[in-house]
Write a protein that holds these residues in place. Sequence first.
Motif, PDB file in Angstrom:
ATOM      1  N   ILE A 174      73.078  16.583  32.562  1.00 39.86           N
ATOM      2  CA  ILE A 174      72.669  15.657  33.632  1.00 39.86           C
ATOM      3  C   ILE A 174      71.350  15.062  33.151  1.00 39.86           C
ATOM      4  CG2 ILE A 174      72.219  15.316  36.080  1.00 39.86           C
ATOM      5  CD1 ILE A 174      73.663  17.849  36.714  1.00 39.86           C
ATOM      6  N   GLU A 175      71.260  13.727  33.161  1.00 40.21           N
ATOM      7  CA  GLU A 175      70.126  13.080  32.499  1.00 40.21           C
ATOM      8  C   GLU A 175      69.706  11.766  33.158  1.00 40.21           C
ATOM      9  OE1 GLU A 175      71.141  11.376  28.619  1.00 40.21           O
ATOM     10  OE2 GLU A 175      73.022  12.474  28.728  1.00 40.21           O
ATOM     11  N   PRO A 176      69.200  11.861  34.395  1.00 38.32           N
ATOM     12  CA  PRO A 176      68.706  10.621  35.010  1.00 38.32           C
ATOM     13  C   PRO A 176      67.473  10.100  34.274  1.00 38.32           C
ATOM     14  CG  PRO A 176      68.065  12.538  36.318  1.00 38.32           C
ATOM     15  CD  PRO A 176      68.979  13.055  35.234  1.00 38.32           C
ATOM     16  N   ALA A 205      72.000  17.954  16.519  1.00 42.00           N
ATOM     17  CA  ALA A 205      73.320  17.485  16.923  1.00 42.00           C
ATOM     18  C   ALA A 205      73.421  15.960  16.911  1.00 42.00           C
ATOM     19  CB  ALA A 205      73.643  18.022  18.320  1.00 42.00           C
ATOM     20  N   TYR A 206      72.280  15.295  16.823  1.00 36.34           N
ATOM     21  CA  TYR A 206      72.210  13.827  16.805  1.00 36.34           C
ATOM     22  C   TYR A 206      70.790  13.485  16.365  1.00 36.34           C
ATOM     23  CZ  TYR A 206      70.044  14.928  21.260  1.00 36.34           C
ATOM     24  OH  TYR A 206      69.233  15.482  22.224  1.00 36.34           O
ATOM     25  N   PRO A 207      70.539  12.266  15.905  1.00 29.86           N
ATOM     26  CA  PRO A 207      69.186  11.942  15.441  1.00 29.86           C
ATOM     27  C   PRO A 207      68.160  12.090  16.573  1.00 29.86           C
ATOM     28  CG  PRO A 207      70.765  10.271  14.741  1.00 29.86           C
ATOM     29  CD  PRO A 207      71.486  11.153  15.718  1.00 29.86           C
ATOM     30  N   ILE A 260      61.047  12.766  24.491  1.00 27.94           N
ATOM     31  CA  ILE A 260      61.728  13.360  23.334  1.00 27.94           C
ATOM     32  C   ILE A 260      63.093  13.872  23.754  1.00 27.94           C
ATOM     33  CG2 ILE A 260      60.160  15.381  23.551  1.00 27.94           C
ATOM     34  CD1 ILE A 260      61.064  16.035  20.599  1.00 27.94           C
ATOM     35  N   ASP A 261      64.110  13.292  23.123  1.00 31.34           N
ATOM     36  CA  ASP A 261      65.515  13.662  23.358  1.00 31.34           C
ATOM     37  C   ASP A 261      66.001  14.255  22.046  1.00 31.34           C
ATOM     38  OD1 ASP A 261      68.258  13.764  23.700  1.00 31.34           O
ATOM     39  OD2 ASP A 261      68.404  11.789  24.654  1.00 31.34           O
ATOM     40  N   ALA A 262      66.140  15.588  22.003  1.00 34.43           N
ATOM     41  CA  ALA A 262      66.491  16.249  20.742  1.00 34.43           C
ATOM     42  C   ALA A 262      67.239  17.538  21.032  1.00 34.43           C
ATOM     43  CB  ALA A 262      65.227  16.547  19.932  1.00 34.43           C
ATOM     44  N   ILE A 271      64.857  12.968  31.999  1.00 33.91           N
ATOM     45  CA  ILE A 271      64.861  14.431  31.938  1.00 33.91           C
ATOM     46  C   ILE A 271      66.326  14.837  31.850  1.00 33.91           C
ATOM     47  CG2 ILE A 271      63.906  16.567  32.892  1.00 33.91           C
ATOM     48  CD1 ILE A 271      62.312  14.814  34.895  1.00 33.91           C
ATOM     49  N   GLU A 272      66.632  15.646  30.852  1.00 36.70           N
ATOM     50  CA  GLU A 272      68.038  15.976  30.579  1.00 36.70           C
ATOM     51  C   GLU A 272      68.191  17.479  30.415  1.00 36.70           C
ATOM     52  OE1 GLU A 272      69.499  14.420  26.807  1.00 36.70           O
ATOM     53  OE2 GLU A 272      71.549  14.471  27.581  1.00 36.70           O
ATOM     54  N   ASP A 273      69.054  18.055  31.229  1.00 38.91           N
ATOM     55  CA  ASP A 273      69.355  19.483  31.122  1.00 38.91           C
ATOM     56  C   ASP A 273      70.825  19.680  30.792  1.00 38.91           C
ATOM     57  OD1 ASP A 273      66.929  20.882  31.491  1.00 38.91           O
ATOM     58  OD2 ASP A 273      66.961  20.459  33.643  1.00 38.91           O
ATOM     59  N   SER A 323      73.515  21.005  21.483  1.00 38.49           N
ATOM     60  CA  SER A 323      72.714  20.979  22.703  1.00 38.49           C
ATOM     61  C   SER A 323      72.166  19.555  22.799  1.00 38.49           C
ATOM     62  CB  SER A 323      71.578  22.006  22.632  1.00 38.49           C
ATOM     63  OG  SER A 323      70.769  21.772  21.498  1.00 38.49           O
ATOM     64  N   ASP A 324      71.681  19.167  23.945  1.00 35.01           N
ATOM     65  CA  ASP A 324      71.235  17.783  24.152  1.00 35.01           C
ATOM     66  C   ASP A 324      70.227  17.797  25.296  1.00 35.01           C
ATOM     67  OD1 ASP A 324      70.961  15.060  24.444  1.00 35.01           O
ATOM     68  OD2 ASP A 324      72.984  14.716  25.222  1.00 35.01           O
ATOM     69  N   ILE A 325      68.954  17.770  24.942  1.00 35.80           N
ATOM     70  CA  ILE A 325      67.904  18.008  25.947  1.00 35.80           C
ATOM     71  C   ILE A 325      66.820  16.943  25.827  1.00 35.80           C
ATOM     72  CG2 ILE A 325      66.194  19.678  26.782  1.00 35.80           C
ATOM     73  CD1 ILE A 325      67.829  21.873  25.344  1.00 35.80           C
ATOM     74  N   THR A 326      66.365  16.452  26.969  1.00 38.14           N
ATOM     75  CA  THR A 326      65.263  15.491  26.979  1.00 38.14           C
ATOM     76  C   THR A 326      64.136  15.985  27.872  1.00 38.14           C
ATOM     77  OG1 THR A 326      66.899  13.711  26.790  1.00 38.14           O
ATOM     78  CG2 THR A 326      64.643  13.063  27.332  1.00 38.14           C
ATOM     79  N   ARG A 327      62.932  15.806  27.400  1.00 36.17           N
ATOM     80  CA  ARG A 327      61.755  15.998  28.234  1.00 36.17           C
ATOM     81  C   ARG A 327      60.849  14.782  28.065  1.00 36.17           C
ATOM     82  NH1 ARG A 327      64.509  19.188  30.275  1.00 36.17           N
ATOM     83  NH2 ARG A 327      64.106  21.385  30.750  1.00 36.17           N
TER      84      ARG A 327
HETATM   85 MN    MN Z   1      70.058  13.340  25.054  1.00 34.23          MN
END
Ligand code: MN
Length: 438
Positions: A380-382, A224-226, A255-257, A404-406, A266-270
């Motif tokens: 939500i991504e603090p 959805a984004y690089p 990693i934000d992917a 961290i992004e959920d 989708s937009d998730i970071t760990r």
């Molecule tokens: Mn993200």
Amino acid sequence: MTLDIYQQRRVALLNQLPENSLVLLAGYQQKVRSKNIKYHFRQDNNFFYLTGFDEPDAIALLIKSETTSFQLFLRPKDKDQEVNFGTRAGVSGAVEHYNADHAYPVSEFTTQLLCQMKGITSFYVCDETDRFSSEIVSWTNHHRHNGSFDTPKQFVAIKQLAEVLHQHRLIKTEDEIQNIRLAVKASIFAHKKVMQACSPGINERELSALFNFSIANKGCSDVAYPNIVASGNNACCLHYEENCCELEDGQMLLIDAGAECQYYASDITRSYPVNGKFSNEQRAIYQIVLNALDRAIEMIKPGLAWNLINETCMKVMACGLKELGLLTGSIEHIMATESYKRFTVHKTGHWLGMDVHDVGSYHDTAGNWRRLENGMVFTIEPGIYIPLDATDVPEGYRGMGIRIEDDILVTDCSFENLSKDIPRTVDEIENFMAEADG
Ligand code: MN
Ligand code: GLY
Ligand code: MN
């Protein structure tokens, strides 16, 4: 999605517009990568939302006068072009397969538009890339000079379609939620693959490729984004996209992917330690960020004002950073002076949908913060970012960015954390990475 959905959306939109409205939807055009090589085409989201038509160069008109009408202007069939670049729906296909009431070659657009403008009093424009910005004034001028002889010359009112349309897109229907779920599901699978492959010596680009390979395995052709695959200090650049460094022992990886499915993101970071074991400093910062995220998530339900999510995250992170000694002064002073912003840098979320930073105002019509409603989806991504050059901070904390992004769906009386199944607590991460090593 079936064709009916696009028709229902057009009807719902036109119902909200005044009589004698004309809507112009400008589709995207193909972008050049270099010389005669084009980028893969992706349609404008507003255009796709209302038509389901994903060929380049198209234009649509929606008309609400005595009757309503949907007209599609598109590239005509062309054997040679189709052999080279793929099939086209063509004029008859637009009527047959896309429910257009009338379809024309795109070359006839201006002539048709000027005919359709007769009697129109509101002209809604949706032209994200300014494809027609220089023509719009001349069209309205033409319209002004072509009224009946006994009426004063009047400019048609040009209005932004976005103000109306984006309210529709903000609240997701079941079909839309289903696509977001599929995108999230592919991303969960891919994030877990990357987490297992992560170790010192591997390159960021290899992990990025593994993410893409893994979402493809789950039926998603694109992200959805690089991808942001950022080891160590690279994570302090929020939109780091180079993805070219070798991971080092002792660093954190961010990693934000997120996969895209049928135009939905989708937009998730760990964030986790490259070697699978948090250092004391890494664990301390990670736990603060996770506490902020969890505190905010617990609050989610219809009626909650949007700003309280960010405020809650910031308060939790400010308290945590003070306890660690990275912020000084009373918590009241820290909050009042916003000194925490040095480390927290960005706000903590956005709507999610066809656009990764999806459309829809964060305020209501009275200017108050918007309240959550059933069917909204957002992140939500603090995050906390401590660059290498923060030399006033003890060394063990420097050179890391932890976010961290959920992805959260608001339900009728609560919420669902769509992305919770990627390891996120310290123990879950360490155990999961240890399993991969074993
Ligand atoms: Mn993200
Ligand atoms: N991946 C972009 C963002 O988190 O907003
Ligand atoms: Mn995001």
